[in-house]
Design an enzyme around this catalytic site. Structure first.
Site, short mmCIF file in Angstrom:
data_model
loop_
_atom_site.label_atom_id
_atom_site.label_comp_id
_atom_site.label_asym_id
_atom_site.label_seq_id
_atom_site.Cartn_x
_atom_site.Cartn_y
_atom_site.Cartn_z
CE1 TYR A 1 -3.90 -2.31 5.33
CE2 TYR A 1 -3.31 -0.02 4.89
CZ TYR A 1 -3.68 -1.27 4.43
OH TYR A 1 -3.81 -1.49 3.08
CB SER B 1 -0.87 0.00 1.26
OG SER B 1 -1.68 1.16 1.31
#
Ligand code: NAP
Length: 254
Positions: A152, A138
């Site tokens: 995360y 990501s």
């Protein structure tokens, strides 16, 4: 012109919905055999039927599941050429409210799950002769931050730390490992974050639109080609320019 991936076997963890489904759809259109792994059997079988692929039930947090996932895929199609280690979760919680379990859970799926899936597929990928691993990381973590996603972001950055050493270890086995780093992609999961989140995100992206799951699939497809064989340990950001503006003012100038 790229060499066709016809009849290569591609295993996509988390391929039953969202980005993984988009990756699997792109590989299926390219003529590959696609196998989708996930926990929800009903959804997995439905998606596999939709894409003309196969489904294998697996929880990537468990080594035994990853071993079985690799064995079933290799048995069904005679090997594994490409592993897309894509399964991931993104619960949000601010650091001050975060529990030890919150941290353990997200690392179990996003980091340990990625590593276990790669490890389980290594023998088959080596036998392939052109083994490819494509990790879905990501921009959040490696490049950017967002409140509620400190854990995360840590997992997505950890995936890149993992792949850089893995790339060195896997090079003599003829296997490359690279990562795609999506920005904000149109998925069912993102839809759950609400219309306001979506509108604000779109306004912060130079291309003024979210990415599609196929955008990520096409980047993964390129990394899986024979022509990408000399690329390993690297990343491709696919985000419509989202990481580029220095501030909101840079976009308001446009
Ligand atoms: P999603 O729509 O929620 O799909 C997640 C997929 O992963 C599902 O197929 C799910 O199936 C599977 N999965 C979750 N936990 C699993 C486990 N323990 N074992 C096996 N499969 C598991 O999520 P997404 O948005 O497509 O995200 C996919 C990946 O892209 C993630 O790694 C995420 O970090 C990354 N990403 C997403 C975005 C975005 O904008 N959406 C942006 C950057 C990066 P089951 O629940 O049935 O197991």
């Amino acid at each position: 012109m790229f060499t066709p991936l016809t009849d290569r076997t591609v295993l996509v963890t988390g391929g039953t919905k969202g980005i993984g489904k988009g990756i699997a759809a792109v590989f299926a259109r390219a003529g590959a055999n696609v196998v989708l792994a996930g926990r929800d059997r009903g959804r997995g079988e439905a998606t596999a039927a939709e894409l003309g692929g196969a489904y294998v039930a697996a929880d990537v947090r468990r080594a035994a599941d990853c071993e079985r996932m690799a064995a079933e895929t290799a048995e069904r199609f005679g090997g594994i050429d490409v592993l897309c280690a894509n399964a991931g979760v993104f619960p949000d919680v601010k650091l001050e409210d975060m529990t030890e379990d919150d941290i353990d859970e997200i690392f179990a799926t996003n980091v340990k799950g990625t590593m276990l899936a790669v490890k389980a597929c290594l023998p088959a990928l080596q036998r392939s002769g052109h083994g490819r691993v494509i990790v879905t990381s990501s921009i959040t973590g490696p490049i950017t931050g967002y409140p509620g996603w400190s854990h995360y972001g840590a997992t997505k950055a950890a995936q890149l730390g993992f792949l850089r050493t893995a790339a060195i270890e896997l090079a003599p086995k003829g296997i490359t490992i690279n990562a795609v780093m999506p920005g904000n992609i149109e998925t069912e999961g993102l839809a759950e974050l609400g219309a306001e989140y979506r509108e604000k995100m779109e306004s912060s992206i130079p291309q003024r639109k979210l990415g599609t799951v196929e955008d990520i699939g096409h980047a993964a497809l390129f990394l899986a080609t024979d022509e990408a064989s000399y690329i390993t340990g690297q990343t491709i950001v696919v985000d419509g320019g989202q990481v580029l503006p220095e501030s909101m003012m840079a976009l308001e100038e446009m």
